[in-house]
Design a protein around this motif. Structure first.
Motif, PDB file in Angstrom:
ATOM      1  N   GLN A  13       0.796  -1.227   0.000  1.00 48.68           N
ATOM      2  CA  GLN A  13       0.000   0.000   0.000  1.00 48.68           C
ATOM      3  C   GLN A  13       0.837   1.291   0.000  1.00 48.68           C
ATOM      4  O   GLN A  13       0.306   2.379   0.174  1.00 48.68           O
ATOM      5  CB  GLN A  13      -0.986   0.044   1.184  1.00 48.68           C
ATOM      6  CG  GLN A  13      -2.121  -0.955   1.096  1.00 48.68           C
ATOM      7  CD  GLN A  13      -1.727  -2.327   1.558  1.00 48.68           C
ATOM      8  OE1 GLN A  13      -0.975  -2.488   2.508  1.00 48.68           O
ATOM      9  NE2 GLN A  13      -2.231  -3.345   0.895  1.00 48.68           N
ATOM     10  N   THR A  14       2.142   1.181  -0.204  1.00 48.84           N
ATOM     11  CA  THR A  14       3.017   2.346  -0.260  1.00 48.84           C
ATOM     12  C   THR A  14       3.355   2.650  -1.715  1.00 48.84           C
ATOM     13  O   THR A  14       3.850   1.772  -2.423  1.00 48.84           O
ATOM     14  CB  THR A  14       4.330   2.089   0.521  1.00 48.84           C
ATOM     15  OG1 THR A  14       4.001   1.762   1.872  1.00 48.84           O
ATOM     16  CG2 THR A  14       5.240   3.296   0.490  1.00 48.84           C
ATOM     17  N   PRO A  15       3.097   3.900  -2.176  1.00 49.32           N
ATOM     18  CA  PRO A  15       3.442   4.246  -3.556  1.00 49.32           C
ATOM     19  C   PRO A  15       4.926   4.012  -3.819  1.00 49.32           C
ATOM     20  O   PRO A  15       5.777   4.339  -2.985  1.00 49.32           O
ATOM     21  CB  PRO A  15       3.105   5.734  -3.655  1.00 49.32           C
ATOM     22  CG  PRO A  15       2.121   5.979  -2.561  1.00 49.32           C
ATOM     23  CD  PRO A  15       2.495   5.024  -1.466  1.00 49.32           C
ATOM     24  N   THR A  16       5.221   3.418  -4.967  1.00 51.88           N
ATOM     25  CA  THR A  16       6.586   3.057  -5.323  1.00 51.88           C
ATOM     26  C   THR A  16       6.782   3.314  -6.812  1.00 51.88           C
ATOM     27  O   THR A  16       5.914   2.991  -7.611  1.00 51.88           O
ATOM     28  CB  THR A  16       6.822   1.558  -5.036  1.00 51.88           C
ATOM     29  OG1 THR A  16       6.543   1.303  -3.660  1.00 51.88           O
ATOM     30  CG2 THR A  16       8.241   1.145  -5.329  1.00 51.88           C
ATOM     31  N   SER A  17       7.921   3.874  -7.162  1.00 53.06           N
ATOM     32  CA  SER A  17       8.208   4.074  -8.587  1.00 53.06           C
ATOM     33  C   SER A  17       8.768   2.770  -9.168  1.00 53.06           C
ATOM     34  O   SER A  17       9.226   1.892  -8.434  1.00 53.06           O
ATOM     35  CB  SER A  17       9.232   5.202  -8.771  1.00 53.06           C
ATOM     36  OG  SER A  17      10.498   4.796  -8.301  1.00 53.06           O
ATOM     37  N   LEU A  18       8.755   2.684 -10.478  1.00 55.50           N
ATOM     38  CA  LEU A  18       9.323   1.513 -11.141  1.00 55.50           C
ATOM     39  C   LEU A  18      10.807   1.376 -10.794  1.00 55.50           C
ATOM     40  O   LEU A  18      11.310   0.275 -10.602  1.00 55.50           O
ATOM     41  CB  LEU A  18       9.110   1.600 -12.652  1.00 55.50           C
ATOM     42  CG  LEU A  18       9.446   0.357 -13.468  1.00 55.50           C
ATOM     43  CD1 LEU A  18       8.646  -0.855 -12.992  1.00 55.50           C
ATOM     44  CD2 LEU A  18       9.183   0.603 -14.944  1.00 55.50           C
ATOM     45  N   GLU A  19      11.498   2.510 -10.661  1.00 57.16           N
ATOM     46  CA  GLU A  19      12.926   2.494 -10.312  1.00 57.16           C
ATOM     47  C   GLU A  19      13.159   1.986  -8.893  1.00 57.16           C
ATOM     48  O   GLU A  19      14.195   1.402  -8.596  1.00 57.16           O
ATOM     49  CB  GLU A  19      13.531   3.896 -10.462  1.00 57.16           C
ATOM     50  CG  GLU A  19      13.574   4.405 -11.884  1.00 57.16           C
ATOM     51  CD  GLU A  19      12.205   4.900 -12.398  1.00 57.16           C
ATOM     52  OE1 GLU A  19      11.322   5.250 -11.582  1.00 57.16           O
ATOM     53  OE2 GLU A  19      12.025   4.909 -13.624  1.00 57.16           O
ATOM     54  N   GLN A  20      12.205   2.205  -7.997  1.00 56.75           N
ATOM     55  CA  GLN A  20      12.335   1.763  -6.601  1.00 56.75           C
ATOM     56  C   GLN A  20      11.867   0.327  -6.399  1.00 56.75           C
ATOM     57  O   GLN A  20      12.175  -0.287  -5.378  1.00 56.75           O
ATOM     58  CB  GLN A  20      11.496   2.666  -5.678  1.00 56.75           C
ATOM     59  CG  GLN A  20      11.921   4.095  -5.624  1.00 56.75           C
ATOM     60  CD  GLN A  20      10.891   4.953  -4.907  1.00 56.75           C
ATOM     61  OE1 GLN A  20       9.693   4.720  -5.001  1.00 56.75           O
ATOM     62  NE2 GLN A  20      11.366   5.960  -4.190  1.00 56.75           N
ATOM     63  N   LEU A  21      11.125  -0.193  -7.364  1.00 59.58           N
ATOM     64  CA  LEU A  21      10.490  -1.495  -7.189  1.00 59.58           C
ATOM     65  C   LEU A  21      11.495  -2.620  -6.969  1.00 59.58           C
ATOM     66  O   LEU A  21      11.404  -3.352  -5.981  1.00 59.58           O
ATOM     67  CB  LEU A  21       9.600  -1.814  -8.396  1.00 59.58           C
ATOM     68  CG  LEU A  21       8.864  -3.148  -8.340  1.00 59.58           C
ATOM     69  CD1 LEU A  21       7.946  -3.223  -7.120  1.00 59.58           C
ATOM     70  CD2 LEU A  21       8.080  -3.363  -9.624  1.00 59.58           C
ATOM     71  N   GLU A  22      12.453  -2.759  -7.862  1.00 62.69           N
ATOM     72  CA  GLU A  22      13.399  -3.875  -7.749  1.00 62.69           C
ATOM     73  C   GLU A  22      14.190  -3.839  -6.438  1.00 62.69           C
ATOM     74  O   GLU A  22      14.268  -4.866  -5.749  1.00 62.69           O
ATOM     75  CB  GLU A  22      14.329  -3.898  -8.954  1.00 62.69           C
ATOM     76  CG  GLU A  22      15.167  -5.151  -9.033  1.00 62.69           C
ATOM     77  CD  GLU A  22      15.944  -5.256 -10.332  1.00 62.69           C
ATOM     78  OE1 GLU A  22      17.039  -5.832 -10.287  1.00 62.69           O
ATOM     79  OE2 GLU A  22      15.463  -4.765 -11.373  1.00 62.69           O
ATOM     80  N   PRO A  23      14.767  -2.684  -6.038  1.00 61.77           N
ATOM     81  CA  PRO A  23      15.479  -2.663  -4.744  1.00 61.77           C
ATOM     82  C   PRO A  23      14.574  -3.016  -3.555  1.00 61.77           C
ATOM     83  O   PRO A  23      15.008  -3.706  -2.633  1.00 61.77           O
ATOM     84  CB  PRO A  23      15.982  -1.225  -4.633  1.00 61.77           C
ATOM     85  CG  PRO A  23      16.036  -0.725  -6.034  1.00 61.77           C
ATOM     86  CD  PRO A  23      14.934  -1.426  -6.760  1.00 61.77           C
ATOM     87  N   ARG A  24      13.320  -2.573  -3.589  1.00 63.85           N
ATOM     88  CA  ARG A  24      12.395  -2.912  -2.496  1.00 63.85           C
ATOM     89  C   ARG A  24      12.115  -4.413  -2.471  1.00 63.85           C
ATOM     90  O   ARG A  24      12.051  -5.015  -1.401  1.00 63.85           O
ATOM     91  CB  ARG A  24      11.084  -2.147  -2.635  1.00 63.85           C
ATOM     92  CG  ARG A  24      11.261  -0.664  -2.328  1.00 63.85           C
ATOM     93  CD  ARG A  24       9.978   0.010  -2.036  1.00 63.85           C
ATOM     94  NE  ARG A  24       9.385  -0.566  -0.830  1.00 63.85           N
ATOM     95  CZ  ARG A  24       8.168  -0.289  -0.418  1.00 63.85           C
ATOM     96  NH1 ARG A  24       7.411   0.536  -1.089  1.00 63.85           N
ATOM     97  NH2 ARG A  24       7.685  -0.837   0.675  1.00 63.85           N
ATOM     98  N   LEU A  25      11.943  -5.001  -3.644  1.00 61.66           N
ATOM     99  CA  LEU A  25      11.683  -6.434  -3.703  1.00 61.66           C
ATOM    100  C   LEU A  25      12.908  -7.246  -3.293  1.00 61.66           C
ATOM    101  O   LEU A  25      12.784  -8.276  -2.627  1.00 61.66           O
ATOM    102  CB  LEU A  25      11.227  -6.830  -5.103  1.00 61.66           C
ATOM    103  CG  LEU A  25       9.860  -6.275  -5.536  1.00 61.66           C
ATOM    104  CD1 LEU A  25       9.617  -6.581  -6.999  1.00 61.66           C
ATOM    105  CD2 LEU A  25       8.741  -6.830  -4.665  1.00 61.66           C
ATOM    106  N   ILE A  26      14.091  -6.789  -3.677  1.00 56.49           N
ATOM    107  CA  ILE A  26      15.332  -7.460  -3.259  1.00 56.49           C
ATOM    108  C   ILE A  26      15.444  -7.438  -1.743  1.00 56.49           C
ATOM    109  O   ILE A  26      15.775  -8.452  -1.118  1.00 56.49           O
ATOM    110  CB  ILE A  26      16.567  -6.815  -3.928  1.00 56.49           C
ATOM    111  CG1 ILE A  26      16.570  -7.146  -5.424  1.00 56.49           C
ATOM    112  CG2 ILE A  26      17.859  -7.271  -3.253  1.00 56.49           C
ATOM    113  CD1 ILE A  26      17.597  -6.374  -6.225  1.00 56.49           C
ATOM    114  N   ALA A  27      15.150  -6.295  -1.139  1.00 61.14           N
ATOM    115  CA  ALA A  27      15.216  -6.172   0.322  1.00 61.14           C
ATOM    116  C   ALA A  27      14.194  -7.101   0.980  1.00 61.14           C
ATOM    117  O   ALA A  27      14.508  -7.786   1.967  1.00 61.14           O
ATOM    118  CB  ALA A  27      14.965  -4.725   0.742  1.00 61.14           C
ATOM    119  N   ALA A  28      12.981  -7.144   0.447  1.00 65.59           N
ATOM    120  CA  ALA A  28      11.951  -8.019   1.008  1.00 65.59           C
ATOM    121  C   ALA A  28      12.345  -9.487   0.870  1.00 65.59           C
ATOM    122  O   ALA A  28      12.149 -10.284   1.794  1.00 65.59           O
ATOM    123  CB  ALA A  28      10.617  -7.754   0.312  1.00 65.59           C
TER     124      ALA A  28
END
Length: 71
Positions: A13-28
């Motif tokens: 539910q947190t807005p995320t840009s396409l550029e931020q998506l991969e790093p966030r998923l890697i962290a998760a």
């Protein structure tokens, strides 16, 4: 994660840009190697954005993905 009618990406539910998506998923994924992603997208969302999101999910090492179409 979800993509709204205007093409805005959200992770937990947190807005995320396409550029931020991969790093966030890697962290998760590093926190939980058994993580599963449900990708929810409106039928009106550009397929290219859905495809790019799926590539980010794959690059993050996440193999369990469900695609849900919202009407």
């Amino acid at each position: 994660m979800s993509i709204d009618d205007e093409g805005q990406l959200f992770v937990a539910q947190t807005p995320t840009s396409l550029e931020q998506l991969e790093p966030r998923l890697i962290a998760a994924h590093s926190e939980n190697e058994r993580i599963q992603v449900q990708l929810r997208a409106s039928e009106t969302v550009n397929y290219g954005l859905v495809a790019k999101s799926l590539v980010s999910i794959e690059r993050a090492g996440i193999s369990k993905v469900a695609i849900v179409t919202a009407r």
